[in-house]
Scaffold this active site. Structure first.
Site, PDB file in Angstrom:
ATOM      1  CD  GLU A   1       8.089 -10.834  17.803  1.00 17.84           C
ATOM      2  OE1 GLU A   1       7.033 -10.324  18.199  1.00 17.84           O
ATOM      3  OE2 GLU A   1       9.204 -10.512  18.254  1.00 17.84           O
TER       4      GLU A   1
ATOM      5  CE  LYS B   1      11.236  -7.508  17.916  1.00 15.43           C
ATOM      6  NZ  LYS B   1      10.473  -8.344  18.781  1.00 15.43           N
TER       7      LYS B   1
ATOM      8  CG  HIS C   1     -11.163 -10.821   2.904  1.00 12.34           C
ATOM      9  ND1 HIS C   1     -12.358 -10.968   2.233  1.00 12.34           N
ATOM     10  CD2 HIS C   1     -10.663 -12.075   3.054  1.00 12.34           C
ATOM     11  CE1 HIS C   1     -12.578 -12.251   2.013  1.00 12.34           C
ATOM     12  NE2 HIS C   1     -11.562 -12.936   2.498  1.00 12.34           N
TER      13      HIS C   1
END
Ligand code: G6P
Length: 608
Positions: A481, A485, A504
Protein backbone atom coordinates in the site's frame (compact mmCIF):
# COMPACT_ATOMS: atom_id res chain seq x y z
CA UNK A 1 -14.07 8.44 -13.93
CA UNK A 2 -16.71 10.48 -15.73
CA UNK A 3 -19.03 12.69 -13.72
CA UNK A 4 -22.58 13.79 -14.49
CA UNK A 5 -24.51 16.76 -13.15
CA UNK A 6 -27.93 17.89 -14.31
CA UNK A 7 -30.47 20.41 -13.06
CA UNK A 8 -33.94 21.71 -13.71
CA UNK A 9 -34.86 24.81 -11.73
CA UNK A 10 -36.52 28.20 -11.85
CA UNK A 11 -33.16 29.89 -11.45
CA UNK A 12 -30.23 29.82 -13.84
CA UNK A 13 -28.48 26.45 -13.59
CA UNK A 14 -25.05 27.05 -15.15
CA UNK A 15 -23.46 28.00 -11.78
CA UNK A 16 -24.97 24.93 -10.09
CA UNK A 17 -23.69 22.68 -12.86
CA UNK A 18 -20.22 24.22 -12.79
CA UNK A 19 -19.93 23.89 -9.01
CA UNK A 20 -21.14 20.29 -9.35
CA UNK A 21 -18.40 19.58 -11.89
CA UNK A 22 -15.78 21.11 -9.59
CA UNK A 23 -16.94 18.79 -6.82
CA UNK A 24 -16.62 15.82 -9.16
CA UNK A 25 -13.09 16.73 -10.23
CA UNK A 26 -11.69 14.34 -7.64
CA UNK A 27 -13.07 11.39 -9.55
CA UNK A 28 -10.50 11.96 -12.31
CA UNK A 29 -11.27 13.37 -15.78
CA UNK A 30 -9.65 14.98 -18.79
CA UNK A 31 -12.29 17.28 -20.33
CA UNK A 32 -15.50 19.00 -19.32
CA UNK A 33 -18.65 20.34 -20.93
CA UNK A 34 -22.12 21.73 -20.35
CA UNK A 35 -25.37 22.15 -22.31
CA UNK A 36 -28.09 24.51 -21.14
CA UNK A 37 -31.59 25.11 -22.52
CA UNK A 38 -32.13 28.88 -22.70
CA UNK A 39 -35.87 28.91 -23.31
CA UNK A 40 -35.52 28.51 -27.04
CA UNK A 41 -32.39 26.53 -27.88
CA UNK A 42 -29.80 24.26 -26.32
CA UNK A 43 -26.38 25.93 -26.12
CA UNK A 44 -23.27 23.91 -25.45
CA UNK A 45 -19.73 24.67 -24.33
CA UNK A 46 -16.94 22.10 -23.98
CA UNK A 47 -13.24 22.24 -23.21
CA UNK A 48 -10.39 19.76 -23.05
CA UNK A 49 -8.47 19.86 -19.76
CA UNK A 50 -9.59 21.10 -16.39
CA UNK A 51 -13.02 22.35 -15.32
CA UNK A 52 -11.31 25.73 -14.90
CA UNK A 53 -10.88 25.89 -18.69
CA UNK A 54 -14.65 25.45 -19.03
CA UNK A 55 -15.22 28.06 -16.30
CA UNK A 56 -12.99 30.53 -18.17
CA UNK A 57 -14.89 29.87 -21.39
CA UNK A 58 -18.21 30.40 -19.55
CA UNK A 59 -16.95 33.80 -18.37
CA UNK A 60 -16.74 35.01 -21.93
CA UNK A 61 -19.68 33.00 -23.32
CA UNK A 62 -22.15 32.53 -20.43
CA UNK A 63 -24.80 29.84 -20.78
CA UNK A 64 -28.09 31.11 -19.39
CA UNK A 65 -31.06 28.87 -18.80
CA UNK A 66 -33.10 26.92 -16.28
CA UNK A 67 -32.30 23.34 -17.25
CA UNK A 68 -29.10 21.71 -18.32
CA UNK A 69 -26.61 18.88 -18.11
CA UNK A 70 -22.86 18.86 -17.57
CA UNK A 71 -20.08 16.31 -17.57
CA UNK A 72 -16.46 15.59 -16.79
CA UNK A 73 -15.08 12.98 -19.18
CA UNK A 74 -12.42 10.35 -18.53
CA UNK A 75 -11.49 9.21 -22.00
CA UNK A 76 -12.32 5.65 -23.03
CA UNK A 77 -13.33 5.90 -26.72
CA UNK A 78 -11.47 8.72 -28.45
CA UNK A 79 -8.76 11.07 -27.22
CA UNK A 80 -9.40 13.66 -24.52
CA UNK A 81 -10.13 16.43 -27.04
CA UNK A 82 -12.90 19.00 -27.14
CA UNK A 83 -14.89 17.28 -29.88
CA UNK A 84 -15.05 14.10 -27.78
CA UNK A 85 -16.13 15.92 -24.60
CA UNK A 86 -19.76 15.59 -23.48
CA UNK A 87 -22.54 16.65 -23.80
CA UNK A 88 -23.04 15.04 -27.21
CA UNK A 89 -25.81 16.28 -29.42
CA UNK A 90 -27.92 14.95 -32.24
CA UNK A 91 -28.50 17.99 -34.42
CA UNK A 92 -29.16 20.98 -32.21
CA UNK A 93 -32.18 19.64 -30.38
CA UNK A 94 -31.04 16.90 -28.07
CA UNK A 95 -28.08 16.67 -25.69
CA UNK A 96 -26.79 13.66 -23.76
CA UNK A 97 -24.23 13.06 -21.02
CA UNK A 98 -23.13 9.52 -20.30
CA UNK A 99 -20.98 7.62 -17.83
CA UNK A 100 -19.90 4.06 -18.53
CA UNK A 101 -19.20 2.18 -21.74
CA UNK A 102 -21.59 1.12 -24.51
CA UNK A 103 -20.11 -2.19 -25.58
CA UNK A 104 -22.14 -2.61 -28.78
CA UNK A 105 -21.61 0.96 -29.99
CA UNK A 106 -19.78 -0.03 -33.17
CA UNK A 107 -22.71 -2.02 -34.54
CA UNK A 108 -25.15 0.71 -33.49
CA UNK A 109 -22.95 3.38 -35.06
CA UNK A 110 -22.85 1.53 -38.37
CA UNK A 111 -26.63 1.31 -38.36
CA UNK A 112 -26.92 5.03 -37.68
CA UNK A 113 -24.35 5.93 -40.34
CA UNK A 114 -26.37 3.84 -42.81
CA UNK A 115 -29.42 5.87 -41.75
CA UNK A 116 -27.57 9.06 -42.66
CA UNK A 117 -26.38 10.25 -39.21
CA UNK A 118 -23.09 12.16 -39.20
CA UNK A 119 -20.76 11.55 -36.28
CA UNK A 120 -18.65 14.37 -34.91
CA UNK A 121 -16.76 12.40 -32.22
CA UNK A 122 -15.08 9.05 -31.71
CA UNK A 123 -17.10 8.37 -28.55
CA UNK A 124 -19.52 5.56 -27.84
CA UNK A 125 -21.83 8.18 -26.28
CA UNK A 126 -22.74 9.89 -29.53
CA UNK A 127 -24.69 6.81 -30.66
CA UNK A 128 -27.07 7.38 -27.73
CA UNK A 129 -27.87 10.91 -28.87
CA UNK A 130 -28.59 9.78 -32.44
CA UNK A 131 -30.55 6.70 -31.33
CA UNK A 132 -32.78 8.95 -29.21
CA UNK A 133 -33.23 11.38 -32.08
CA UNK A 134 -34.12 8.54 -34.45
CA UNK A 135 -36.66 7.15 -31.99
CA UNK A 136 -38.29 10.53 -31.34
CA UNK A 137 -38.60 11.06 -35.09
CA UNK A 138 -40.78 7.94 -35.31
CA UNK A 139 -43.38 9.92 -33.36
CA UNK A 140 -42.94 8.46 -29.87
CA UNK A 141 -42.40 10.62 -26.79
CA UNK A 142 -38.91 11.32 -25.48
CA UNK A 143 -39.70 9.21 -22.42
CA UNK A 144 -40.65 6.27 -24.61
CA UNK A 145 -37.53 6.89 -26.67
CA UNK A 146 -35.31 6.81 -23.56
CA UNK A 147 -36.95 3.57 -22.43
CA UNK A 148 -36.59 1.96 -25.82
CA UNK A 149 -33.00 3.11 -26.45
CA UNK A 150 -31.69 1.88 -23.10
CA UNK A 151 -32.97 -1.52 -24.17
CA UNK A 152 -30.57 -1.49 -27.16
CA UNK A 153 -27.54 -0.53 -25.15
CA UNK A 154 -25.16 -3.20 -23.91
CA UNK A 155 -22.68 -2.37 -21.18
CA UNK A 156 -22.83 0.01 -18.28
CA UNK A 157 -24.29 3.46 -18.33
CA UNK A 158 -25.79 6.38 -16.49
CA UNK A 159 -27.44 8.99 -18.70
CA UNK A 160 -28.74 12.53 -18.53
CA UNK A 161 -30.77 13.89 -21.45
CA UNK A 162 -32.40 17.22 -22.34
CA UNK A 163 -34.39 18.12 -25.44
CA UNK A 164 -35.17 21.51 -26.92
CA UNK A 165 -38.84 20.65 -27.31
CA UNK A 166 -39.28 19.33 -23.76
CA UNK A 167 -38.67 22.52 -21.75
CA UNK A 168 -37.74 22.05 -18.12
CA UNK A 169 -37.55 18.26 -18.44
CA UNK A 170 -34.51 16.30 -17.48
CA UNK A 171 -34.35 12.57 -18.28
CA UNK A 172 -32.12 10.11 -16.48
CA UNK A 173 -31.39 6.41 -16.74
CA UNK A 174 -28.99 4.02 -15.08
CA UNK A 175 -27.71 0.54 -15.62
CA UNK A 176 -24.38 -0.40 -14.10
CA UNK A 177 -23.13 3.14 -13.41
CA UNK A 178 -24.20 5.15 -10.39
CA UNK A 179 -26.73 7.97 -10.62
CA UNK A 180 -28.44 9.81 -7.82
CA UNK A 181 -31.32 12.27 -7.89
CA UNK A 182 -31.00 15.36 -5.72
CA UNK A 183 -34.38 16.42 -4.40
CA UNK A 184 -34.82 20.18 -4.05
CA UNK A 185 -37.72 22.54 -3.40
CA UNK A 186 -39.08 23.63 -6.76
CA UNK A 187 -35.91 22.30 -8.39
CA UNK A 188 -34.42 18.87 -8.92
CA UNK A 189 -31.05 17.50 -9.92
CA UNK A 190 -29.12 14.46 -11.04
CA UNK A 191 -25.49 13.58 -10.40
CA UNK A 192 -23.17 10.63 -10.42
CA UNK A 193 -22.23 11.40 -6.83
CA UNK A 194 -24.07 13.14 -3.97
CA UNK A 195 -21.05 15.35 -3.30
CA UNK A 196 -21.73 17.25 -6.53
CA UNK A 197 -25.08 18.46 -5.24
CA UNK A 198 -24.38 19.23 -1.58
CA UNK A 199 -24.52 23.01 -2.11
CA UNK A 200 -28.11 22.70 -3.41
CA UNK A 201 -29.65 19.81 -1.47
CA UNK A 202 -29.04 17.22 1.19
CA UNK A 203 -31.90 14.92 0.13
CA UNK A 204 -31.16 12.13 -2.29
CA UNK A 205 -32.95 9.37 -4.12
CA UNK A 206 -30.76 6.52 -5.38
CA UNK A 207 -31.82 5.04 -8.69
CA UNK A 208 -31.83 1.25 -8.91
CA UNK A 209 -30.43 -0.82 -11.77
CA UNK A 210 -32.54 -0.37 -14.90
CA UNK A 211 -34.47 2.68 -13.60
CA UNK A 212 -35.36 5.62 -15.79
CA UNK A 213 -36.53 8.93 -14.39
CA UNK A 214 -38.13 12.15 -15.54
CA UNK A 215 -37.40 15.25 -13.48
CA UNK A 216 -39.14 18.59 -13.72
CA UNK A 217 -38.90 21.49 -11.28
CA UNK A 218 -41.80 20.15 -9.21
CA UNK A 219 -41.82 16.42 -9.87
CA UNK A 220 -39.69 13.32 -9.99
CA UNK A 221 -41.11 10.20 -11.59
CA UNK A 222 -39.20 6.91 -11.68
CA UNK A 223 -39.85 3.75 -13.72
CA UNK A 224 -38.20 0.45 -12.95
CA UNK A 225 -36.70 -1.95 -15.49
CA UNK A 226 -40.10 -3.48 -16.21
CA UNK A 227 -41.62 -0.07 -16.98
CA UNK A 228 -43.64 0.12 -13.74
CA UNK A 229 -43.82 3.46 -11.94
CA UNK A 230 -41.97 3.05 -8.63
CA UNK A 231 -41.27 5.09 -5.51
CA UNK A 232 -37.62 5.31 -4.52
CA UNK A 233 -36.78 6.24 -0.95
CA UNK A 234 -35.42 9.72 -0.24
CA UNK A 235 -32.59 9.79 2.29
CA UNK A 236 -30.64 12.60 3.87
CA UNK A 237 -26.90 13.06 3.47
CA UNK A 238 -25.50 12.35 6.92
CA UNK A 239 -22.06 13.85 6.98
CA UNK A 240 -22.75 17.60 6.77
CA UNK A 241 -21.72 19.76 3.85
CA UNK A 242 -18.34 20.74 5.35
CA UNK A 243 -17.20 17.09 5.41
CA UNK A 244 -16.48 17.49 1.71
CA UNK A 245 -14.38 20.68 2.08
CA UNK A 246 -10.62 21.00 2.59
CA UNK A 247 -11.12 22.46 6.05
CA UNK A 248 -7.96 24.58 6.03
CA UNK A 249 -5.65 21.83 4.75
CA UNK A 250 -3.63 22.36 1.60
CA UNK A 251 -4.92 19.14 0.06
CA UNK A 252 -7.84 16.79 0.63
CA UNK A 253 -5.38 13.94 1.01
CA UNK A 254 -3.65 15.58 3.96
CA UNK A 255 -6.98 16.40 5.56
CA UNK A 256 -8.09 12.81 5.13
CA UNK A 257 -4.86 11.46 6.63
CA UNK A 258 -5.41 13.72 9.64
CA UNK A 259 -9.03 12.59 9.93
CA UNK A 260 -8.01 8.98 10.56
CA UNK A 261 -8.14 9.01 14.37
CA UNK A 262 -11.81 10.08 14.25
CA UNK A 263 -12.65 8.01 11.17
CA UNK A 264 -11.25 4.76 12.58
CA UNK A 265 -13.07 5.40 15.83
CA UNK A 266 -16.34 5.86 13.92
CA UNK A 267 -15.65 2.52 12.25
CA UNK A 268 -15.79 0.59 15.53
CA UNK A 269 -17.18 2.51 18.47
CA UNK A 270 -20.94 1.95 17.94
CA UNK A 271 -20.34 -1.64 17.09
CA UNK A 272 -19.03 -2.78 20.43
CA UNK A 273 -21.34 -4.05 23.15
CA UNK A 274 -20.13 -5.32 26.52
CA UNK A 275 -16.58 -5.59 25.24
CA UNK A 276 -17.51 -7.73 22.21
CA UNK A 277 -18.48 -6.97 18.60
CA UNK A 278 -22.24 -6.70 18.07
CA UNK A 279 -22.85 -8.83 15.01
CA UNK A 280 -26.28 -7.33 14.30
CA UNK A 281 -24.47 -4.37 12.73
CA UNK A 282 -23.84 -6.56 9.67
CA UNK A 283 -27.56 -6.93 8.96
CA UNK A 284 -30.54 -8.90 10.19
CA UNK A 285 -29.47 -12.16 8.59
CA UNK A 286 -25.90 -11.92 9.86
CA UNK A 287 -25.95 -14.48 12.67
CA UNK A 288 -27.72 -17.09 10.54
CA UNK A 289 -25.29 -16.59 7.66
CA UNK A 290 -22.13 -16.49 9.79
CA UNK A 291 -23.19 -19.76 11.44
CA UNK A 292 -22.94 -21.52 8.07
CA UNK A 293 -19.68 -20.00 6.78
CA UNK A 294 -16.94 -22.50 5.95
CA UNK A 295 -14.55 -20.27 4.03
CA UNK A 296 -14.07 -16.73 2.87
CA UNK A 297 -13.41 -15.35 -0.61
CA UNK A 298 -12.36 -11.70 -0.62
CA UNK A 299 -12.51 -9.68 -3.84
CA UNK A 300 -11.39 -6.07 -4.32
CA UNK A 301 -9.28 -3.71 -6.43
CA UNK A 302 -6.44 -1.28 -5.73
CA UNK A 303 -6.06 -0.14 -2.16
CA UNK A 304 -9.10 -2.15 -1.11
CA UNK A 305 -7.31 -5.28 -2.33
CA UNK A 306 -4.46 -4.52 0.06
CA UNK A 307 -6.99 -4.33 2.90
CA UNK A 308 -8.21 -7.76 1.79
CA UNK A 309 -4.67 -9.14 1.90
CA UNK A 310 -4.29 -8.05 5.50
CA UNK A 311 -7.67 -9.54 6.34
CA UNK A 312 -6.45 -12.90 5.04
CA UNK A 313 -3.70 -12.94 7.70
CA UNK A 314 -6.37 -12.19 10.31
CA UNK A 315 -8.98 -14.62 9.04
CA UNK A 316 -6.56 -17.53 8.89
CA UNK A 317 -4.24 -16.56 11.77
CA UNK A 318 -6.81 -15.35 14.25
CA UNK A 319 -10.12 -16.85 13.24
CA UNK A 320 -8.73 -20.10 11.81
CA UNK A 321 -10.98 -20.00 8.73
CA UNK A 322 -9.67 -20.57 5.19
CA UNK A 323 -9.56 -17.29 3.31
CA UNK A 324 -8.66 -16.48 -0.31
CA UNK A 325 -8.06 -13.00 -1.70
CA UNK A 326 -7.95 -11.97 -5.33
CA UNK A 327 -8.16 -8.82 -7.43
CA UNK A 328 -11.60 -8.59 -8.99
CA UNK A 329 -10.41 -8.11 -12.57
CA UNK A 330 -8.63 -11.48 -12.45
CA UNK A 331 -11.23 -13.38 -10.49
CA UNK A 332 -14.13 -12.43 -12.73
CA UNK A 333 -12.45 -13.67 -15.89
CA UNK A 334 -11.15 -17.06 -14.84
CA UNK A 335 -12.98 -20.28 -14.15
CA UNK A 336 -13.25 -20.45 -10.37
CA UNK A 337 -14.05 -23.25 -7.98
CA UNK A 338 -16.37 -22.02 -5.27
CA UNK A 339 -16.61 -24.30 -2.31
CA UNK A 340 -19.74 -24.87 -0.32
CA UNK A 341 -20.28 -22.41 2.48
CA UNK A 342 -18.31 -19.57 0.88
CA UNK A 343 -18.91 -16.10 2.25
CA UNK A 344 -18.01 -13.68 -0.56
CA UNK A 345 -16.61 -10.44 0.87
CA UNK A 346 -16.25 -7.49 -1.49
CA UNK A 347 -14.25 -4.54 -0.24
CA UNK A 348 -14.78 -1.23 -1.97
CA UNK A 349 -14.51 2.35 -0.86
CA UNK A 350 -16.96 3.54 -3.52
CA UNK A 351 -19.18 0.49 -3.84
CA UNK A 352 -19.24 1.09 -7.59
CA UNK A 353 -15.99 -0.42 -8.92
CA UNK A 354 -17.01 -2.17 -12.14
CA UNK A 355 -14.81 -5.27 -11.73
CA UNK A 356 -15.74 -5.84 -8.09
CA UNK A 357 -19.42 -5.47 -8.87
CA UNK A 358 -19.18 -7.81 -11.85
CA UNK A 359 -17.34 -10.42 -9.77
CA UNK A 360 -20.12 -10.35 -7.19
CA UNK A 361 -22.84 -10.62 -9.82
CA UNK A 362 -21.07 -13.55 -11.48
CA UNK A 363 -21.00 -15.69 -8.35
CA UNK A 364 -24.30 -14.67 -6.70
CA UNK A 365 -25.93 -18.06 -7.21
CA UNK A 366 -22.92 -20.14 -6.17
CA UNK A 367 -22.04 -18.61 -2.81
CA UNK A 368 -23.49 -18.94 0.64
CA UNK A 369 -23.91 -15.17 0.96
CA UNK A 370 -22.22 -11.87 0.19
CA UNK A 371 -20.91 -9.18 2.50
CA UNK A 372 -19.69 -5.77 1.36
CA UNK A 373 -17.31 -3.59 3.33
CA UNK A 374 -18.00 -0.15 1.90
CA UNK A 375 -17.87 3.58 2.56
CA UNK A 376 -20.81 4.72 0.43
CA UNK A 377 -24.31 3.96 1.72
CA UNK A 378 -26.75 3.11 -1.05
CA UNK A 379 -23.98 2.21 -3.50
CA UNK A 380 -24.45 -0.69 -5.90
CA UNK A 381 -22.32 -3.18 -3.94
CA UNK A 382 -24.16 -2.35 -0.72
CA UNK A 383 -27.53 -2.77 -2.37
CA UNK A 384 -26.63 -6.00 -4.10
CA UNK A 385 -24.99 -7.76 -1.13
CA UNK A 386 -26.79 -9.79 1.51
CA UNK A 387 -24.87 -8.13 4.34
CA UNK A 388 -22.87 -4.95 4.60
CA UNK A 389 -20.69 -3.15 7.07
CA UNK A 390 -20.17 0.54 6.41
CA UNK A 391 -16.70 1.87 7.10
CA UNK A 392 -18.03 5.27 8.27
CA UNK A 393 -14.97 7.14 6.99
CA UNK A 394 -17.01 10.09 5.68
CA UNK A 395 -16.44 11.41 2.16
CA UNK A 396 -12.98 10.73 0.77
CA UNK A 397 -12.10 13.15 -2.03
CA UNK A 398 -8.38 12.58 -2.61
CA UNK A 399 -7.98 9.98 -5.36
CA UNK A 400 -5.30 8.20 -3.34
CA UNK A 401 -7.23 6.35 -0.69
CA UNK A 402 -6.18 6.93 2.94
CA UNK A 403 -8.89 6.98 5.60
CA UNK A 404 -11.04 4.68 3.47
CA UNK A 405 -8.26 2.07 3.75
CA UNK A 406 -7.65 2.27 7.48
CA UNK A 407 -11.38 2.18 8.20
CA UNK A 408 -11.74 -0.84 5.90
CA UNK A 409 -9.12 -2.54 8.06
CA UNK A 410 -11.12 -1.78 11.20
CA UNK A 411 -14.27 -3.16 9.56
CA UNK A 412 -12.40 -6.27 8.45
CA UNK A 413 -11.04 -6.79 11.93
CA UNK A 414 -14.58 -6.64 13.34
CA UNK A 415 -15.63 -9.13 10.66
CA UNK A 416 -12.77 -11.45 11.62
CA UNK A 417 -13.90 -11.35 15.24
CA UNK A 418 -17.55 -12.22 14.60
CA UNK A 419 -16.64 -15.05 12.24
CA UNK A 420 -13.69 -16.15 14.35
CA UNK A 421 -15.86 -16.73 17.40
CA UNK A 422 -17.45 -19.55 15.42
CA UNK A 423 -14.01 -21.02 14.78
CA UNK A 424 -10.82 -20.84 16.81
CA UNK A 425 -11.12 -17.40 18.42
CA UNK A 426 -11.77 -17.44 22.15
CA UNK A 427 -13.93 -14.85 23.84
CA UNK A 428 -10.94 -13.83 25.91
CA UNK A 429 -8.93 -13.10 22.77
CA UNK A 430 -11.84 -11.18 21.25
CA UNK A 431 -12.07 -9.02 24.36
CA UNK A 432 -8.33 -8.41 24.25
CA UNK A 433 -8.55 -7.24 20.63
CA UNK A 434 -11.61 -5.07 21.24
CA UNK A 435 -9.74 -3.55 24.14
CA UNK A 436 -6.72 -2.90 21.95
CA UNK A 437 -8.95 -1.20 19.37
CA UNK A 438 -9.78 1.52 21.90
CA UNK A 439 -6.16 2.67 21.64
CA UNK A 440 -6.25 2.92 17.85
CA UNK A 441 -7.28 6.60 17.45
CA UNK A 442 -4.55 7.73 19.83
CA UNK A 443 -1.91 5.50 18.20
CA UNK A 444 -2.81 6.97 14.80
CA UNK A 445 -2.53 10.43 16.32
CA UNK A 446 0.96 9.56 17.54
CA UNK A 447 2.01 8.47 14.05
CA UNK A 448 0.56 11.65 12.57
CA UNK A 449 2.73 13.52 15.07
CA UNK A 450 5.74 12.20 13.12
CA UNK A 451 4.65 14.40 10.19
CA UNK A 452 7.54 16.90 10.40
CA UNK A 453 10.13 14.12 10.62
CA UNK A 454 8.59 12.36 7.63
CA UNK A 455 8.45 15.60 5.66
CA UNK A 456 12.19 15.91 6.17
CA UNK A 457 12.71 12.30 5.15
CA UNK A 458 10.73 12.88 1.95
CA UNK A 459 13.59 14.97 0.56
CA UNK A 460 15.62 11.82 0.05
CA UNK A 461 12.94 10.58 -2.39
CA UNK A 462 12.00 13.61 -4.45
CA UNK A 463 14.88 13.28 -6.92
CA UNK A 464 14.81 9.49 -7.13
CA UNK A 465 13.20 7.44 -9.89
CA UNK A 466 12.77 4.14 -8.07
CA UNK A 467 12.17 2.87 -4.57
CA UNK A 468 11.61 -0.38 -2.77
CA UNK A 469 9.20 -1.14 0.07
CA UNK A 470 9.71 -4.18 2.29
CA UNK A 471 7.54 -5.78 4.92
CA UNK A 472 6.75 -9.14 6.43
CA UNK A 473 3.54 -10.72 7.64
CA UNK A 474 0.64 -8.26 7.86
CA UNK A 475 3.13 -5.49 7.13
CA UNK A 476 3.85 -6.90 3.66
CA UNK A 477 0.47 -5.65 2.33
CA UNK A 478 1.19 -2.40 4.20
CA UNK A 479 4.44 -2.12 2.20
CA UNK A 480 2.40 -2.75 -0.96
CA UNK A 481 0.00 0.00 0.00
CA UNK A 482 2.92 2.36 0.77
CA UNK A 483 4.43 1.65 -2.66
CA UNK A 484 1.07 2.15 -4.37
CA UNK A 485 0.59 5.52 -2.65
CA UNK A 486 4.04 6.71 -3.74
CA UNK A 487 3.46 5.62 -7.36
CA UNK A 488 -0.02 7.11 -7.52
CA UNK A 489 0.76 10.61 -6.40
CA UNK A 490 4.50 11.20 -6.87
CA UNK A 491 4.93 9.10 -10.04
CA UNK A 492 8.06 7.50 -8.57
CA UNK A 493 8.36 3.86 -9.47
CA UNK A 494 7.86 1.93 -6.24
CA UNK A 495 7.82 -1.81 -5.76
CA UNK A 496 6.88 -3.74 -2.68
CA UNK A 497 8.32 -7.11 -1.72
CA UNK A 498 7.90 -9.45 1.16
CA UNK A 499 11.30 -8.92 2.81
CA UNK A 500 12.09 -12.63 2.49
CA UNK A 501 11.98 -12.34 -1.31
CA UNK A 502 14.71 -9.70 -1.39
CA UNK A 503 17.43 -12.15 -2.35
CA UNK A 504 15.34 -13.61 -5.12
CA UNK A 505 15.67 -10.66 -7.44
CA UNK A 506 15.15 -7.13 -6.12
CA UNK A 507 18.49 -7.09 -4.29
CA UNK A 508 20.09 -6.76 -7.73
CA UNK A 509 18.51 -3.31 -8.02
CA UNK A 510 19.71 -1.96 -4.70
CA UNK A 511 22.28 0.83 -4.84
CA UNK A 512 22.57 4.38 -3.55
CA UNK A 513 19.89 5.62 -5.95
CA UNK A 514 17.29 3.20 -4.67
CA UNK A 515 15.86 4.20 -1.29
CA UNK A 516 14.44 1.25 0.61
CA UNK A 517 11.54 1.73 3.02
CA UNK A 518 10.89 -0.96 5.57
CA UNK A 519 8.05 -1.42 7.98
CA UNK A 520 9.53 -3.51 10.76
CA UNK A 521 7.19 -5.59 12.87
CA UNK A 522 7.70 -6.34 16.49
CA UNK A 523 6.80 -9.96 16.06
CA UNK A 524 8.84 -13.09 15.61
CA UNK A 525 9.82 -12.03 12.09
CA UNK A 526 11.98 -9.18 13.37
CA UNK A 527 15.27 -11.08 13.44
CA UNK A 528 14.77 -12.28 9.90
CA UNK A 529 13.93 -8.76 8.81
CA UNK A 530 17.07 -7.41 10.46
CA UNK A 531 19.11 -9.81 8.33
CA UNK A 532 17.35 -8.47 5.21
CA UNK A 533 18.20 -4.93 6.24
CA UNK A 534 21.88 -5.87 6.51
CA UNK A 535 21.72 -7.15 2.96
CA UNK A 536 20.45 -3.79 1.72
CA UNK A 537 22.94 -1.77 3.78
CA UNK A 538 25.86 -3.84 2.56
CA UNK A 539 24.99 -2.83 -1.01
CA UNK A 540 24.98 0.89 -0.32
CA UNK A 541 21.18 1.18 -0.34
CA UNK A 542 19.74 3.98 1.80
CA UNK A 543 17.34 2.52 4.31
CA UNK A 544 14.37 4.10 6.02
CA UNK A 545 13.02 1.86 8.75
CA UNK A 546 9.77 2.45 10.61
CA UNK A 547 10.11 0.49 13.82
CA UNK A 548 8.91 0.47 17.44
CA UNK A 549 11.28 1.88 20.05
CA UNK A 550 11.86 -1.51 21.67
CA UNK A 551 12.98 -3.12 18.46
CA UNK A 552 16.56 -2.32 19.09
CA UNK A 553 17.21 -0.86 15.68
CA UNK A 554 19.63 2.07 15.61
CA UNK A 555 20.16 4.76 13.00
CA UNK A 556 23.60 4.54 11.42
CA UNK A 557 25.28 5.64 8.21
CA UNK A 558 22.70 5.09 5.46
CA UNK A 559 20.14 3.69 7.93
CA UNK A 560 17.41 6.02 9.22
CA UNK A 561 15.23 4.58 11.93
CA UNK A 562 11.92 6.35 12.53
CA UNK A 563 10.54 5.48 15.95
CA UNK A 564 6.93 4.36 15.98
CA UNK A 565 4.86 4.20 19.16
CA UNK A 566 4.45 0.82 20.83
CA UNK A 567 1.51 -0.79 19.09
CA UNK A 568 -0.44 -3.95 19.92
CA UNK A 569 0.52 -6.41 17.19
CA UNK A 570 -3.02 -6.71 15.83
CA UNK A 571 -3.12 -2.97 15.13
CA UNK A 572 0.31 -2.74 13.49
CA UNK A 573 -0.91 -2.85 9.88
CA UNK A 574 -3.39 -0.04 10.53
CA UNK A 575 -0.99 2.28 12.37
CA UNK A 576 2.10 1.60 10.19
CA UNK A 577 0.09 2.62 7.12
CA UNK A 578 -0.13 6.22 8.31
CA UNK A 579 3.55 7.26 8.06
CA UNK A 580 3.72 5.74 4.59
CA UNK A 581 0.74 7.84 3.53
CA UNK A 582 2.48 10.94 4.89
CA UNK A 583 5.69 10.00 3.10
CA UNK A 584 4.06 9.77 -0.31
CA UNK A 585 2.13 12.96 0.37
CA UNK A 586 5.26 14.98 1.17
CA UNK A 587 7.22 13.52 -1.75
CA UNK A 588 4.38 14.48 -4.10
CA UNK A 589 4.23 18.01 -2.67
CA UNK A 590 8.00 18.38 -3.16
CA UNK A 591 7.67 17.17 -6.72
CA UNK A 592 4.77 19.55 -7.34
CA UNK A 593 2.40 16.90 -8.68
CA UNK A 594 -1.38 17.14 -8.49
CA UNK A 595 -1.76 15.39 -5.13
CA UNK A 596 -5.54 15.10 -5.03
CA UNK A 597 -6.07 14.31 -8.70
CA UNK A 598 -3.03 12.41 -9.94
CA UNK A 599 -2.68 12.11 -13.68
CA UNK A 600 -4.58 9.33 -15.47
CA UNK A 601 -6.22 8.02 -12.27
CA UNK A 602 -9.80 8.07 -11.13
CA UNK A 603 -11.35 7.79 -7.70
CA UNK A 604 -14.12 5.50 -8.71
CA UNK A 605 -13.43 3.12 -11.59
CA UNK A 606 -16.89 2.46 -12.93
CA UNK A 607 -15.73 1.06 -16.27
CA UNK A 608 -13.48 -1.91 -16.98
C1 G6P B 1 -9.26 3.35 -7.93
C2 G6P B 1 -8.89 4.33 -6.83
C3 G6P B 1 -8.22 3.57 -5.68
C4 G6P B 1 -9.14 2.45 -5.19
C5 G6P B 1 -9.56 1.53 -6.33
C6 G6P B 1 -10.66 0.58 -5.89
O1 G6P B 1 -8.12 2.83 -8.51
O2 G6P B 1 -8.02 5.32 -7.33
O3 G6P B 1 -7.97 4.47 -4.62
O4 G6P B 1 -8.47 1.71 -4.23
O5 G6P B 1 -10.08 2.29 -7.41
O6 G6P B 1 -11.80 1.34 -5.58
P1 G6P B 1 -12.90 0.93 -4.56
O7 G6P B 1 -13.86 2.08 -4.58
O8 G6P B 1 -13.53 -0.32 -5.10
O9 G6P B 1 -12.28 0.74 -3.25
Amino acid sequence: MCGIVGATAERSVAGILLEGLRRLEYRGYDSAGMAVWDGAAINRLRRAGKVQALADALDSQPLEGSSGIAHTRWATHGKPLEHNAHPHMSGDKLAVVHNGIIENFEALKQELVDDGYLFTSETDTEVIAHLLDRSVKTGISLLEAVNSVVGFLEGAFALGVIHQERPGELYAARKGSPLVIGVGIGENFIASDQLALLPVTDRFMFLEEGDTALLTQENIQVWDRTGEIVERKVSRYEHGVSAADKGGFKHYMLKEIYEQPAATQAAFHDRIQDGLVNENVFGEQAAKIFDQVKQIQIIACGTSYHAGMIAKYWMEGLAGIPCHVEVASEYRYRPVVIQQGTLFISISQSGETADTLAALRDVQDQILASLTICNVPGSSLVRESDLHLMTNAGPEIGVASTKAFTTQLVALLLTTLVIGRRFSLTQEKEREIVNALQQLPSLIEQSIAMDAEIEEMSQAFAEKHHSLFLGRGTLYPVAMEGALKLKEISYIHAEAYPAGELKHGPLALVDKDMPVVTVAPRNDMLDKLKANLQEVSARGGELFVFAGCTQNLQSAEGVHVLGMPEIPEILEPIVYTVPLQLLSYHVAVLKGTDVDQPRNLAKSVTVE
